[in-house]
Structures are given as structure tokens and as C-alpha cells.
Design a protein around this motif. Structure first.
Motif, PDB file in Angstrom:
ATOM      1  N   ILE A 304       0.266  -0.754   0.161  1.00  0.00           N
ATOM      2  CA  ILE A 304      -0.374  -0.283  -0.313  1.00  0.00           C
ATOM      3  C   ILE A 304       0.777   1.492  -0.383  1.00  0.00           C
ATOM      4  O   ILE A 304       1.165   2.342  -0.685  1.00  0.00           O
ATOM      5  CB  ILE A 304      -0.694   0.401   1.018  1.00  0.00           C
ATOM      6  N   ILE A 305       1.536   1.704   0.716  1.00  0.00           N
ATOM      7  CA  ILE A 305       3.085   2.108   1.329  1.00  0.00           C
ATOM      8  C   ILE A 305       3.173   2.990  -0.106  1.00  0.00           C
ATOM      9  O   ILE A 305       3.632   3.922  -0.642  1.00  0.00           O
ATOM     10  CB  ILE A 305       3.843   2.469   2.164  1.00  0.00           C
ATOM     11  N   GLU A 306       4.067   2.021  -0.928  1.00  0.00           N
ATOM     12  CA  GLU A 306       4.690   1.343  -2.482  1.00  0.00           C
ATOM     13  C   GLU A 306       4.003   2.172  -2.960  1.00  0.00           C
ATOM     14  O   GLU A 306       4.106   3.190  -4.067  1.00  0.00           O
ATOM     15  CB  GLU A 306       5.236   0.278  -2.407  1.00  0.00           C
ATOM     16  N   ALA A 307       2.665   1.715  -3.432  1.00  0.00           N
ATOM     17  CA  ALA A 307       1.805   2.202  -4.108  1.00  0.00           C
ATOM     18  C   ALA A 307       1.687   3.743  -3.952  1.00  0.00           C
ATOM     19  O   ALA A 307       0.997   4.537  -5.060  1.00  0.00           O
ATOM     20  CB  ALA A 307       0.309   1.842  -4.407  1.00  0.00           C
ATOM     21  N   ILE A 410      -6.127   2.691  -6.701  1.00  0.00           N
ATOM     22  CA  ILE A 410      -6.928   1.210  -5.814  1.00  0.00           C
ATOM     23  C   ILE A 410      -5.844   0.523  -5.918  1.00  0.00           C
ATOM     24  O   ILE A 410      -4.898  -0.425  -6.382  1.00  0.00           O
ATOM     25  CB  ILE A 410      -7.939   0.679  -7.052  1.00  0.00           C
ATOM     26  N   VAL A 411      -6.078  -0.221  -4.348  1.00  0.00           N
ATOM     27  CA  VAL A 411      -4.956  -1.391  -3.727  1.00  0.00           C
ATOM     28  C   VAL A 411      -5.784  -2.793  -3.631  1.00  0.00           C
ATOM     29  O   VAL A 411      -7.229  -2.498  -2.932  1.00  0.00           O
ATOM     30  CB  VAL A 411      -3.882  -0.952  -2.625  1.00  0.00           C
ATOM     31  N   ASP A 412      -6.479  -3.395  -4.717  1.00  0.00           N
ATOM     32  CA  ASP A 412      -6.761  -4.247  -4.609  1.00  0.00           C
ATOM     33  C   ASP A 412      -6.477  -5.535  -3.772  1.00  0.00           C
ATOM     34  O   ASP A 412      -5.705  -6.577  -4.261  1.00  0.00           O
ATOM     35  CB  ASP A 412      -7.902  -4.583  -5.735  1.00  0.00           C
ATOM     36  N   LEU A 413      -6.770  -5.800  -2.673  1.00  0.00           N
ATOM     37  CA  LEU A 413      -5.797  -6.951  -1.844  1.00  0.00           C
ATOM     38  C   LEU A 413      -6.648  -8.131  -2.275  1.00  0.00           C
ATOM     39  O   LEU A 413      -6.053  -9.120  -1.981  1.00  0.00           O
ATOM     40  CB  LEU A 413      -5.641  -6.773  -0.800  1.00  0.00           C
ATOM     41  N   ARG A 414      -7.602  -8.223  -2.629  1.00  0.00           N
ATOM     42  CA  ARG A 414      -8.648  -9.420  -3.176  1.00  0.00           C
ATOM     43  C   ARG A 414      -9.092  -9.879  -4.479  1.00  0.00           C
ATOM     44  O   ARG A 414     -10.029 -10.589  -5.381  1.00  0.00           O
ATOM     45  CB  ARG A 414      -9.892  -9.578  -2.380  1.00  0.00           C
ATOM     46  N   ASN A 415      -8.089  -8.396  -5.472  1.00  0.00           N
ATOM     47  CA  ASN A 415      -8.297  -8.575  -7.398  1.00  0.00           C
ATOM     48  C   ASN A 415      -9.753  -9.158  -7.151  1.00  0.00           C
ATOM     49  O   ASN A 415     -10.289  -9.696  -8.571  1.00  0.00           O
ATOM     50  CB  ASN A 415      -7.913 -10.283  -7.314  1.00  0.00           C
ATOM     51  N   ILE A 416     -10.360  -7.964  -6.323  1.00  0.00           N
ATOM     52  CA  ILE A 416     -12.346  -8.675  -7.266  1.00  0.00           C
ATOM     53  C   ILE A 416     -12.142  -7.666  -8.662  1.00  0.00           C
ATOM     54  O   ILE A 416     -13.334  -7.955  -9.510  1.00  0.00           O
ATOM     55  CB  ILE A 416     -13.189  -8.091  -5.907  1.00  0.00           C
ATOM     56  N   GLU A 425      -8.616   0.679 -15.186  1.00  0.00           N
ATOM     57  CA  GLU A 425      -7.677   1.509 -15.436  1.00  0.00           C
ATOM     58  C   GLU A 425      -8.139   3.237 -16.986  1.00  0.00           C
ATOM     59  O   GLU A 425      -7.821   4.553 -16.618  1.00  0.00           O
ATOM     60  CB  GLU A 425      -6.727   0.936 -16.627  1.00  0.00           C
ATOM     61  N   ASP A 426      -8.920   2.965 -16.719  1.00  0.00           N
ATOM     62  CA  ASP A 426      -9.692   3.672 -18.588  1.00  0.00           C
ATOM     63  C   ASP A 426     -10.292   4.875 -17.904  1.00  0.00           C
ATOM     64  O   ASP A 426     -10.042   5.632 -18.347  1.00  0.00           O
ATOM     65  CB  ASP A 426     -10.684   2.808 -19.226  1.00  0.00           C
ATOM     66  N   ILE A 427     -11.430   4.224 -17.010  1.00  0.00           N
ATOM     67  CA  ILE A 427     -11.668   5.525 -15.916  1.00  0.00           C
ATOM     68  C   ILE A 427     -10.627   7.111 -14.877  1.00  0.00           C
ATOM     69  O   ILE A 427     -11.195   7.438 -14.689  1.00  0.00           O
ATOM     70  CB  ILE A 427     -13.130   4.429 -14.809  1.00  0.00           C
ATOM     71  N   GLY A 428      -9.709   5.589 -15.353  1.00  0.00           N
ATOM     72  CA  GLY A 428      -8.527   7.018 -14.620  1.00  0.00           C
ATOM     73  C   GLY A 428      -7.847   6.404 -13.040  1.00  0.00           C
ATOM     74  O   GLY A 428      -7.120   7.251 -12.014  1.00  0.00           O
ATOM     75  N   PHE A 429      -7.906   5.345 -13.073  1.00  0.00           N
ATOM     76  CA  PHE A 429      -7.628   4.718 -11.817  1.00  0.00           C
ATOM     77  C   PHE A 429      -6.080   4.023 -12.185  1.00  0.00           C
ATOM     78  O   PHE A 429      -5.989   3.553 -13.758  1.00  0.00           O
ATOM     79  CB  PHE A 429      -8.271   3.440 -11.394  1.00  0.00           C
ATOM     80  N   GLU A 430      -4.853   4.392 -10.822  1.00  0.00           N
ATOM     81  CA  GLU A 430      -4.372   2.762 -10.780  1.00  0.00           C
ATOM     82  C   GLU A 430      -4.407   2.215 -10.695  1.00  0.00           C
ATOM     83  O   GLU A 430      -4.694   1.818  -9.340  1.00  0.00           O
ATOM     84  CB  GLU A 430      -2.914   3.793 -10.737  1.00  0.00           C
ATOM     85  N   TYR A 431      -4.330   1.342 -10.961  1.00  0.00           N
ATOM     86  CA  TYR A 431      -5.230  -0.685 -10.143  1.00  0.00           C
ATOM     87  C   TYR A 431      -4.241  -1.519 -10.187  1.00  0.00           C
ATOM     88  O   TYR A 431      -3.054  -1.578 -10.643  1.00  0.00           O
ATOM     89  CB  TYR A 431      -5.786  -0.802 -11.558  1.00  0.00           C
ATOM     90  N   ILE A 432      -3.792  -1.380  -8.126  1.00  0.00           N
ATOM     91  CA  ILE A 432      -2.896  -2.339  -7.945  1.00  0.00           C
ATOM     92  C   ILE A 432      -3.242  -3.688  -7.232  1.00  0.00           C
ATOM     93  O   ILE A 432      -4.357  -3.386  -6.508  1.00  0.00           O
ATOM     94  CB  ILE A 432      -2.396  -1.959  -6.883  1.00  0.00           C
ATOM     95  N   GLY A 433      -2.823  -5.084  -7.694  1.00  0.00           N
ATOM     96  CA  GLY A 433      -3.850  -6.034  -7.467  1.00  0.00           C
ATOM     97  C   GLY A 433      -2.506  -7.195  -6.548  1.00  0.00           C
ATOM     98  O   GLY A 433      -2.289  -6.354  -6.746  1.00  0.00           O
ATOM     99  N   VAL A 434      -2.793  -7.897  -7.002  1.00  0.00           N
ATOM    100  CA  VAL A 434      -1.596  -9.223  -5.672  1.00  0.00           C
ATOM    101  C   VAL A 434      -1.707 -10.316  -6.402  1.00  0.00           C
ATOM    102  O   VAL A 434      -2.567 -11.218  -7.310  1.00  0.00           O
ATOM    103  CB  VAL A 434      -1.870 -10.213  -4.150  1.00  0.00           C
ATOM    104  N   GLY A 435      -0.232 -10.361  -7.486  1.00  0.00           N
ATOM    105  CA  GLY A 435      -0.033 -11.676  -7.848  1.00  0.00           C
ATOM    106  C   GLY A 435      -0.157 -11.202  -9.200  1.00  0.00           C
ATOM    107  O   GLY A 435       0.216 -11.692 -10.712  1.00  0.00           O
ATOM    108  N   PHE A 436      -0.152  -9.823  -9.803  1.00  0.00           N
ATOM    109  CA  PHE A 436       0.161  -9.350 -11.534  1.00  0.00           C
ATOM    110  C   PHE A 436       1.020  -7.847 -11.045  1.00  0.00           C
ATOM    111  O   PHE A 436       0.821  -7.184 -10.465  1.00  0.00           O
ATOM    112  CB  PHE A 436      -0.696  -9.819 -11.910  1.00  0.00           C
TER     113      PHE A 436
END
Ligand code: UDX
Ligand code: UDX
Length: 438
Positions: A304-307, A410-416, A425-436
Motif C-alpha cells: 500500500i505504501i509503495e502504491a 486502488i489497491v485491491d488485496l482480493r483481486n475483485i 484503468e480507463d476510468i483513470g485509476f492506477e490499479y494494483i492487485g495481488v499477483g500480477f
């Protein structure tokens, strides 16, 4: 059959209600008078989907009653289930606190008259049923009884379905007579006889612990694969799915996330680890899993901090989800309880929302601003963290959220939103999940 269930928590209440639903006459007992009062008034003290309806129907039919008095409750019963809690006694040391289970054994011992089966449903260290046997025999040498171990495999959030459609029912019994009664208790369930696995007491106790230990190892493996995939720019989610399609491996319990929590996995892994160490047969995989899972939360804080570009002091983080998993109000060992205080300590301001877990969370983490909806939590936030995969978070109006937020992370810790990440991402978010990591 007339049956008493002692302990009306997540396990006892679900089991009691489901047994009543199958036509048995059930007395649910709890020493917590307030809980019994609420249950008698038709209030359900926990959130478990479907439970309220079953309790209501069976109370109305007279098959399910509640009492706080063990003595009265066990009169005329053929079977007594012990479903009181077995929390960790000294934090982190792996010993389950057996004082409640043994306390119940001591209390019922002098009251046993006609043949009674005493069934251990709580998760306990191997050898507990033998000890319960000794306790009762010492107090009441004339008592006519058998002890049985019948571990529960109920997942919170889908406990009723797990109860009604179990993969297997494990029964540890030392006599034909007690086994027959167990078969009778479970006969209304639509299970074949070979789904009832009859073993000895110690083996039954072991099955429960190794099942949860193995599932915990699967999750830890998935989490480590996810970390590796991020480093080597592979898609860990797809890799785990493809791996799980091998029937020998199986696709379940391979979802990476913030680490396993709840009332069972953390406790049961430590319990079997301890048993292995004391017996001189170390379960090295379990030992490694415990260590990895405990470090997992710090890893998520770093993520989260890195993001957020390393600076989180004074920043606002919206957190969606507090419970250890969806469809429960249970926060026991929830990753949120470690991750959020750590972010607060580093200066972040947290605004959180959870559909069912806020009442409990307010008692534990005070320095959070609790909000009444996902959207309210996101107002002015620099970053949105999805902590628990509640269904209602899957269909959020992300455009609205983008407008409400100050930042766009957005940090999505459950990859939903993993499958929809391009839209996100098209909406303008930077999206970070777990595993990719692209
Ligand atoms: C259960 C099992 O008991 C535990 O071993 C397993 O690992 C997880 O599931 P759970 O039902 O989740 O525990 O616990 P909880 O919801 O705390 O319920 C236990 C109930 O037993 C509480 O309502 C408590 O008041 C009651 N209790 C406890 C008694 O009635 N008598 C006691 O002596 C102690
Ligand atoms: C568990 C057992 O599954 C059940 O059989 C019984 O023994 C009680 O304990 P429960 O703790 O209710 O059930 O939930 P479960 O669905 O097993 O999840 C446990 C934890 O693992 C949760 O924190 C969940 O988020 C996590 N998990 C689960 C993952 O991180 N990834 C997965 O793929 C599966």
C-alpha cells in the motif's frame, strides 16, 4: 432425537439450528445469559446467511429451544455436543485453551444417568476426547457414556450449506453403540454411508487439524506465487488457475490475498505445529506457513505504501472491508486488524466501511473514521484499499468513486477487479492487485 448443544456460538448455533431443521429436538445452551435472552427474543447474535430463517422456523415448530442452565438442558437427552470456544490460551504460543471444554465435562459428569453420547465438536488438540473421558469417569464412575469426536468443517458465511451438504462427516468413536447414535443423528442428512468416515478418537481430532493446516499451506503457497509473479512480470492469477485445473491439485483455496485469518486457520495451524514439536515429528511445512502468513500483513502494508508513492503521513485511505472474509461479522484474526493500525501508526487517516463488521471493529480499532457506505468512505481519499471481497464491493460505481476521491489509486488485496482492470484503468485509476504487475 433429543440433543443438547453446549455453546451457542458460530458453530454451536448453526449446528443446533440445522439439526433441529432435520427433525431433532434441540436444546441450545450457552452460559452467556444475555446471548440466550436475545436468542429467546428471536435475535440472532451473529451474522450468518440463512441462519435467522432456520432458527425462526424451528423455534416456531418447538424443535429448537434455548437455555442457560446445563443441568436442565441435558435432562432426557441421548447426546450432548460440546461446542464451546477453544481460543488460544497464550497468544502466539499455540496452546488451545481447554478450560471451557473440560469445564463442561466436569459440569455434566455428575448429571449423566442413562446412556449418553458426549460429542466433541469444538476444535481441540489430539487427546482431548481421552481426557474428557477420564474427567467424566473420575467424577462419576457409574456414568454410562461414550465420548465421540465429530469435528466441524463449517466455513463462516456458508456454514449452513457446509452443514447440509458436507464433503464428509468425520466420526471418531470407540464403540459401536455410540457410532450407531451418530449415524442416527446424521441420518436425515442426504449423505451416503461412505461419506461418514468412522475412525478412532485421536484420528478424528487429527483430521480436523491437518485439514485446516493443509488449506492454510495452499493459501500461503498461492500468496508466495503471487509475490514471485509480481517480481518476474508473470500473471500469478492465471498461473494458479491453470495449476489448480490439475485434478490432483484442485482449484480451491488458491486465491492470493492479505493472508488467512478467522477463528480456525491461525489457531489450528499453531495447535498442530505444537503437537508435532512436542511429539518430535516436526511439521515443517506448517511451521513455514505460520511464519509466512504472519509476515504477510507487513507485506501488504508495504504494498500500500509503495502504491501511494512512499509517503502516507497525512494521507487519507479508504478501506472497504474489515472482516476476515465476506458474509460474516467476525473479525477474529482479520488481516485488517494488523494492516490498518500499522498504516495509522505511519500517519495515514483511515475511513472504513464494512457491511457487517463495523460494530465489532469499533470496539477494537478506535482511531478510524467509520462510514456508512463505500462511497462515503471514499470521499476525499488518496487511495482505496479493498480488504475483504464482499459482493457489494464488486459492482461499485467506479466513476462515482473516482469523482469522490482525491487520488486515483486502488489497491485491491482480493483481486475483485482483476478481470475488469482495463475498465478500471480507463476510468483513470492506477490499479494494483495481488499477483500480477504489468
Ligand atoms: C467454535 C469451536 O468451538 C472452536 O473450537 C473452533 O475452533 C471454532 O469454532 P465458535 O463457535 O466460533 O467456536 O466460538 P464462539 O462463537 O465464541 O462460541 C462459543 C460459545 O460458547 C459462546 O457463545 C460462549 O458463550 C459459549 N460458552 C463458552 C459456553 O456456553 N460455556 C463455556 O464454558 C464457554
Ligand atoms: C475454516 C475452514 O475452511 C472450515 O472447514 C472450518 O474448519 C472453519 O475454518 P473459515 O475460517 O470460516 O473456515 O473460512 P475459510 O473460507 O476457510 O477462510 C479462511 C481464511 O482464508 C480467510 O481469511 C480467507 O480470506 C482466507 N482465504 C481462503 C484466502 O486468503 N484464500 C483462499 O483461496 C481461501
Amino acid at each position: 432425537m433429543r440433543i443438547a448443544i453446549i455453546g451457542s456460538g458460530y458453530v454451536g448455533l448453526v449446528s443446533g439450528a440445522c439439526f433441529a431443521n432435520f427433525g431433532h429436538e434441540i436444546i441450545c445452551v450457552d452460559k452467556n445469559k444475555e446471548k440466550i435472552k436475545r436468542l429467546k427474543n428471536g435475535e440472532i447474535p451473529i451474522y450468518e446467511p440463512g441462519l435467522k430463517t432456520i432458527v425462526k422456523e424451528n423455534v416456531a415448530s418447538g424443535r429448537l429451544i434455548f437455555m442457560d442452565n446445563i443441568q436442565e438442558a441435558i435432562q432426557g437427552v441421548k447426546a450432548i455436543f460440546i461446542a464451546v470456544g477453544t481460543p488460544e490460551s497464550r497468544r502466539g504460543e499455540g496452546y488451545a485453551d481447554m478450560k471451557y471444554v473440560f469445564g463442561v465435562a466436569k459440569e455434566i459428569a455428575p448429571l449423566i444417568k442413562d446412556y449418553t453420547v458426549i460429542i466433541d465438536k469444538s476444535t481441540v488438540p489430539v487427546g482431548t476426547a481421552d481426557r474428557v473421558n477420564e474427567i467424566i469417569s473420575e467424577i462419576n464412575p457409574q456414568a454410562n457414556f461414550d465420548v465421540v469426536s465429530n469435528p466441524e468443517f463449517l466455513r463462516e458465511g456458508s456454514a449452513i450449506e457446509d452443514f447440509e451438504r458436507p464433503d464428509r462427516i468425520v466420526v471418531g468413536a470407540n464403540s459401536e453403540k455410540s457410532l450407531e447414535i451418530m449415524n442416527e443423528i446424521y441420518s436425515p442428512l442426504n449423505v451416503s454411508r461412505n461419506q461418514i468416515v468412522a475412525v478412532d478418537l485421536r484420528t478424528a481430532e487429527m483430521v480436523k487439524l491437518i485439514s485446516n493446516a493443509f488449506l492454510s499451506i495452499k493459501i500461503v503457497f498461492a500468496n508466495e506465487v503471487a509475490d514471485l509473479a509480481e517480481k518476474i512480470h508473470a500473471d500469478g492469477i492465471k498461473a494458479l488457475i491453470a495449476m489448480g485445473m490439475d485434478g490432483r491439485i484442485g482449484e480451491k483455496f488458491l486465491h492470493p490475498g492479505p493472508g488467512y485469518g478467522g477463528s480456525c486457520f491461525p489457531k489450528d495451524t499453531k495447535s498442530i505445529e505444537k503437537t508435532g514439536q512436542e511429539a518430535g515429528a516436526h511439521l515443517t511445512l506448517v511451521e513455514a506457513a505460520i511464519k509466512a502468513n504472519s509476515g504477510r500483513k507487513a507485506g501488504m502494508v508495504r504494498k500500500i505504501i509503495e502504491a501511494m508513492g512512499e509517503k502516507i503521513s497525512g494521507k487519507k485511505i479508504a478501506c472497504l472491508g474489515l472482516t476476515f472474509k465476506p458474509n460474516t461479522d467476525d473479525l477474529r484474526e482479520s488481516p485488517a486488524l494488523v494492516i490498518l493500525p500499522s498504516l495509522i501508526e505511519k500517519g495515514a487517516q483511515i475511513r472504513a466501511y464494512d457491511p457487517k463488521g463495523m460494530e465489532e471493529s469499533k470496539k477494537i480499532i478506535k482511531d478510524i473514521k467509520y462510514r456508512n457506505s463505500s462511497y462515503e468512505a471514499c470521499e476525499g481519499a488518496d487511495c482505496l484499499v479493498i480488504m475483504t471481497e464482499w459482493d457489494e464491493f464488486r459492482g461499485l460505481d467506479l466513476k462515482k468513486i473516482k469523482n469522490l476521491m482525491k487520488g486515483n489509486i486502488i489497491v485491491d488485496l482480493r483481486n475483485i477487479y482483476y478481470k475488469k482492470r482495463k475498465n478500471v484503468e480507463d476510468i483513470g485509476f492506477e490499479y494494483i492487485g495481488v499477483g500480477f504487475k504489468e
